[in-house]
Design a protein around this motif. Sequence first.
Motif, PDB file in Angstrom:
ATOM      1  N   PRO A 104      26.445  63.222 -13.309  1.00 34.86           N
ATOM      2  CA  PRO A 104      25.271  63.798 -12.647  1.00 34.86           C
ATOM      3  C   PRO A 104      24.712  65.048 -13.341  1.00 34.86           C
ATOM      4  O   PRO A 104      25.429  65.741 -14.052  1.00 34.86           O
ATOM      5  N   PHE A 105      23.428  65.281 -13.109  1.00 34.70           N
ATOM      6  CA  PHE A 105      22.752  66.488 -13.612  1.00 34.70           C
ATOM      7  C   PHE A 105      21.763  66.935 -12.548  1.00 34.70           C
ATOM      8  O   PHE A 105      21.522  66.217 -11.564  1.00 34.70           O
ATOM      9  N   GLY A 106      21.175  68.105 -12.738  1.00 30.34           N
ATOM     10  CA  GLY A 106      20.182  68.616 -11.786  1.00 30.34           C
ATOM     11  C   GLY A 106      20.788  68.758 -10.402  1.00 30.34           C
ATOM     12  O   GLY A 106      21.983  69.044 -10.260  1.00 30.34           O
ATOM     13  N   PRO A 107      20.001  68.512  -9.352  1.00 31.13           N
ATOM     14  CA  PRO A 107      20.521  68.626  -7.987  1.00 31.13           C
ATOM     15  C   PRO A 107      21.701  67.679  -7.718  1.00 31.13           C
ATOM     16  O   PRO A 107      22.521  67.947  -6.850  1.00 31.13           O
ATOM     17  N   ALA A 108      21.772  66.593  -8.480  1.00 30.14           N
ATOM     18  CA  ALA A 108      22.877  65.643  -8.308  1.00 30.14           C
ATOM     19  C   ALA A 108      24.198  66.247  -8.785  1.00 30.14           C
ATOM     20  O   ALA A 108      25.265  65.879  -8.309  1.00 30.14           O
ATOM     21  N   LEU A 109      24.122  67.203  -9.729  1.00 29.03           N
ATOM     22  CA  LEU A 109      25.333  67.916 -10.148  1.00 29.03           C
ATOM     23  C   LEU A 109      25.629  69.042  -9.152  1.00 29.03           C
ATOM     24  O   LEU A 109      26.770  69.234  -8.742  1.00 29.03           O
ATOM     25  N   ALA A 110      24.573  69.739  -8.753  1.00 27.46           N
ATOM     26  CA  ALA A 110      24.756  70.851  -7.807  1.00 27.46           C
ATOM     27  C   ALA A 110      25.369  70.360  -6.494  1.00 27.46           C
ATOM     28  O   ALA A 110      26.021  71.119  -5.786  1.00 27.46           O
ATOM     29  N   GLY A 111      25.157  69.085  -6.177  1.00 25.07           N
ATOM     30  CA  GLY A 111      25.680  68.529  -4.919  1.00 25.07           C
ATOM     31  C   GLY A 111      26.891  67.637  -5.112  1.00 25.07           C
ATOM     32  O   GLY A 111      27.302  66.909  -4.203  1.00 25.07           O
ATOM     33  N   LEU A 112      27.489  67.689  -6.302  1.00 26.07           N
ATOM     34  CA  LEU A 112      28.617  66.791  -6.626  1.00 26.07           C
ATOM     35  C   LEU A 112      29.764  66.908  -5.616  1.00 26.07           C
ATOM     36  O   LEU A 112      30.350  65.909  -5.201  1.00 26.07           O
ATOM     37  N   HIS A 113      30.050  68.136  -5.195  1.00 20.59           N
ATOM     38  CA  HIS A 113      31.194  68.348  -4.289  1.00 20.59           C
ATOM     39  C   HIS A 113      31.043  67.559  -2.981  1.00 20.59           C
ATOM     40  O   HIS A 113      32.031  67.162  -2.382  1.00 20.59           O
ATOM     41  N   GLU A 114      29.782  67.325  -2.556  1.00 22.08           N
ATOM     42  CA  GLU A 114      29.564  66.643  -1.260  1.00 22.08           C
ATOM     43  C   GLU A 114      30.193  65.247  -1.248  1.00 22.08           C
ATOM     44  O   GLU A 114      30.704  64.795  -0.222  1.00 22.08           O
ATOM     45  N   VAL A 115      30.142  64.576  -2.396  1.00 25.48           N
ATOM     46  CA  VAL A 115      30.631  63.206  -2.445  1.00 25.48           C
ATOM     47  C   VAL A 115      32.169  63.153  -2.394  1.00 25.48           C
ATOM     48  O   VAL A 115      32.766  62.110  -2.115  1.00 25.48           O
ATOM     49  N   MET A 116      32.809  64.298  -2.610  1.00 29.43           N
ATOM     50  CA  MET A 116      34.283  64.344  -2.644  1.00 29.43           C
ATOM     51  C   MET A 116      34.930  64.029  -1.293  1.00 29.43           C
ATOM     52  O   MET A 116      36.127  63.777  -1.229  1.00 29.43           O
ATOM     53  N   GLU A 117      34.130  64.026  -0.239  1.00 30.52           N
ATOM     54  CA  GLU A 117      34.712  63.660   1.068  1.00 30.52           C
ATOM     55  C   GLU A 117      35.203  62.208   1.042  1.00 30.52           C
ATOM     56  O   GLU A 117      36.030  61.821   1.867  1.00 30.52           O
ATOM     57  N   LEU A 118      34.712  61.452   0.085  1.00 27.90           N
ATOM     58  CA  LEU A 118      35.222  60.084  -0.123  1.00 27.90           C
ATOM     59  C   LEU A 118      36.749  60.093  -0.274  1.00 27.90           C
ATOM     60  O   LEU A 118      37.442  59.206   0.211  1.00 27.90           O
ATOM     61  N   GLN A 119      37.258  61.129  -0.955  1.00 23.91           N
ATOM     62  CA  GLN A 119      38.703  61.217  -1.232  1.00 23.91           C
ATOM     63  C   GLN A 119      39.521  61.275   0.054  1.00 23.91           C
ATOM     64  O   GLN A 119      40.638  60.762   0.109  1.00 23.91           O
ATOM     65  N   VAL A 120      38.970  61.936   1.061  1.00 24.54           N
ATOM     66  CA  VAL A 120      39.688  62.086   2.336  1.00 24.54           C
ATOM     67  C   VAL A 120      39.997  60.706   2.918  1.00 24.54           C
ATOM     68  O   VAL A 120      41.143  60.377   3.232  1.00 24.54           O
ATOM     69  N   GLU A 121      38.939  59.905   3.054  1.00 20.30           N
ATOM     70  CA  GLU A 121      39.084  58.597   3.696  1.00 20.30           C
ATOM     71  C   GLU A 121      39.844  57.615   2.811  1.00 20.30           C
ATOM     72  O   GLU A 121      40.552  56.741   3.313  1.00 20.30           O
ATOM     73  N   LEU A 122      39.714  57.788   1.485  1.00 18.34           N
ATOM     74  CA  LEU A 122      40.438  56.914   0.566  1.00 18.34           C
ATOM     75  C   LEU A 122      41.936  57.219   0.614  1.00 18.34           C
ATOM     76  O   LEU A 122      42.771  56.309   0.684  1.00 18.34           O
ATOM     77  N   LEU A 123      42.281  58.495   0.614  1.00 13.51           N
ATOM     78  CA  LEU A 123      43.693  58.888   0.711  1.00 13.51           C
ATOM     79  C   LEU A 123      44.290  58.376   2.021  1.00 13.51           C
ATOM     80  O   LEU A 123      45.425  57.906   2.049  1.00 13.51           O
ATOM     81  N   ALA A 124      43.505  58.451   3.077  1.00 13.37           N
ATOM     82  CA  ALA A 124      43.977  57.963   4.383  1.00 13.37           C
ATOM     83  C   ALA A 124      44.255  56.462   4.319  1.00 13.37           C
ATOM     84  O   ALA A 124      45.217  55.974   4.909  1.00 13.37           O
ATOM     85  N   LYS A 125      43.425  55.729   3.568  1.00 10.83           N
ATOM     86  CA  LYS A 125      43.643  54.282   3.411  1.00 10.83           C
ATOM     87  C   LYS A 125      44.983  53.976   2.743  1.00 10.83           C
ATOM     88  O   LYS A 125      45.601  52.954   3.007  1.00 10.83           O
ATOM     89  N   TYR A 126      45.405  54.887   1.871  1.00 10.04           N
ATOM     90  CA  TYR A 126      46.693  54.698   1.183  1.00 10.04           C
ATOM     91  C   TYR A 126      47.848  55.303   1.978  1.00 10.04           C
ATOM     92  O   TYR A 126      48.970  55.406   1.479  1.00 10.04           O
ATOM     93  N   GLY A 127      47.574  55.768   3.196  1.00 13.74           N
ATOM     94  CA  GLY A 127      48.655  56.197   4.071  1.00 13.74           C
ATOM     95  C   GLY A 127      48.886  57.698   4.180  1.00 13.74           C
ATOM     96  O   GLY A 127      49.780  58.140   4.890  1.00 13.74           O
ATOM     97  N   VAL A 128      48.081  58.510   3.473  1.00 10.83           N
ATOM     98  CA  VAL A 128      48.215  59.963   3.613  1.00 10.83           C
ATOM     99  C   VAL A 128      47.610  60.351   4.963  1.00 10.83           C
ATOM    100  O   VAL A 128      46.498  59.914   5.278  1.00 10.83           O
ATOM    101  N   PRO A 129      48.318  61.151   5.780  1.00 12.40           N
ATOM    102  CA  PRO A 129      47.721  61.557   7.061  1.00 12.40           C
ATOM    103  C   PRO A 129      46.341  62.181   6.823  1.00 12.40           C
ATOM    104  O   PRO A 129      46.194  63.047   5.961  1.00 12.40           O
ATOM    105  N   ILE A 130      45.345  61.719   7.580  1.00 11.90           N
ATOM    106  CA  ILE A 130      43.958  62.111   7.284  1.00 11.90           C
ATOM    107  C   ILE A 130      43.734  63.615   7.446  1.00 11.90           C
ATOM    108  O   ILE A 130      42.937  64.217   6.725  1.00 11.90           O
ATOM    109  N   ASN A 131      44.472  64.229   8.355  1.00  8.67           N
ATOM    110  CA  ASN A 131      44.284  65.678   8.550  1.00  8.67           C
ATOM    111  C   ASN A 131      44.753  66.473   7.333  1.00  8.67           C
ATOM    112  O   ASN A 131      44.143  67.473   6.951  1.00  8.67           O
ATOM    113  N   ILE A 132      45.831  65.989   6.676  1.00  2.00           N
ATOM    114  CA  ILE A 132      46.317  66.660   5.459  1.00  2.00           C
ATOM    115  C   ILE A 132      45.309  66.444   4.329  1.00  2.00           C
ATOM    116  O   ILE A 132      44.913  67.379   3.633  1.00  2.00           O
ATOM    117  N   ALA A 133      44.881  65.179   4.163  1.00  2.00           N
ATOM    118  CA  ALA A 133      43.909  64.850   3.112  1.00  2.00           C
ATOM    119  C   ALA A 133      42.621  65.653   3.313  1.00  2.00           C
ATOM    120  O   ALA A 133      42.046  66.189   2.365  1.00  2.00           O
TER     121      ALA A 133
END
Length: 322
Positions: A104-133
């Motif tokens: 990403p570049f421009g505003p898509a880079l400035a907002g990159l962190h927003e998409v990281m919430e994907l990691q929370v739900e993905l980690l939960a799918k692999y069995g990590v407690p969602i509150n920890i993730a």
Amino acid sequence: MMTIKQIYNLAIELGIKNDLRGSALVKRKLERVNRQYKLLPEAKKAEFDTERLINPFSDTRYFGDPNKKITRILAGIDIDVAELLLAKELAKAKPIDLILAHHPFGPALAGLHEVMELQVELLAKYGVPINIAESLTQIRMSEVARGISPANHNRLTDAAKLLGLSVMCVHTPADNMVANFLDQAIKKEQKNLEMVEDLLEFLKKIPEYKEAIKQKAGPRLFTGKESNYLGKIALTEITGGTSGSKEIYQHIAQAGVGTIVGMHMREEHREEAEKSHLNILIAGHMSSDSIGMNLFLDELAGRGVEVIACSGLIRYSRIKKK
Ligand SMILES: [Fe+2]
Ligand SMILES: [Fe+2]
């Protein structure tokens, strides 16, 4: 031939369809954003990025006339001003209608962190407690947001405007496509995958990785041993914006994961993963990003868009092989 808007909409659609969290969850989250937006006071609405109402991927945006007709694109992993000038040069022979980046570049880079919430739900799918993730990922998201904030985000979009070029970046949708591709391929091969070396050999057969080996950037083990048992395989570091929290590895291991397949890994993360007795198989950065982009570019090629590869993109088309 497609329009810019059609290419963008297709990226969103395929990003949702291939999301390892499941498309139903992504759609529910999108509906929630829409509900929350409606409740915002006018002043907050004016500041709100309304693309978020239709696009769950903050790192995927276009800059240019949405109705512009696209017959030929220059696509690469990283696009900078140099690639724009390259496009101008190439266009002397045949016109280039759009320059498509992965990162990403421009505003898509400035907002990159927003998409990281994907990691929370993905980690939960692999069995990590969602509150920890969730807790660990949120700390890391704010770190990433602050880290990106001083960058000269708009250098590329400024240059594109001056040159009269249209640009787009497709980040998480393409990463979702490679994540889903690998997930399906590994599941299909499951019965033959017992030890780490089996998975390593399996990955090396994928054309982009085969090519990367020649470039000395093939899949390799960052921690663990080839003779180790694989255990449960997790694809937690293929998609999700950028590297997550290094504190997460102990929880991933506790959740019953034996091996993580990732695109790339920082040394401090690797050390933590090693302490947690995980096998870390790093498939390769440009090669893995290329798989995601190739899967997306094949969709465009199938709709009559000609693709020229640049900037680290190992172009391999799966169209004939279908
Ligand atoms: Fe990527
Ligand atoms: Fe990448």
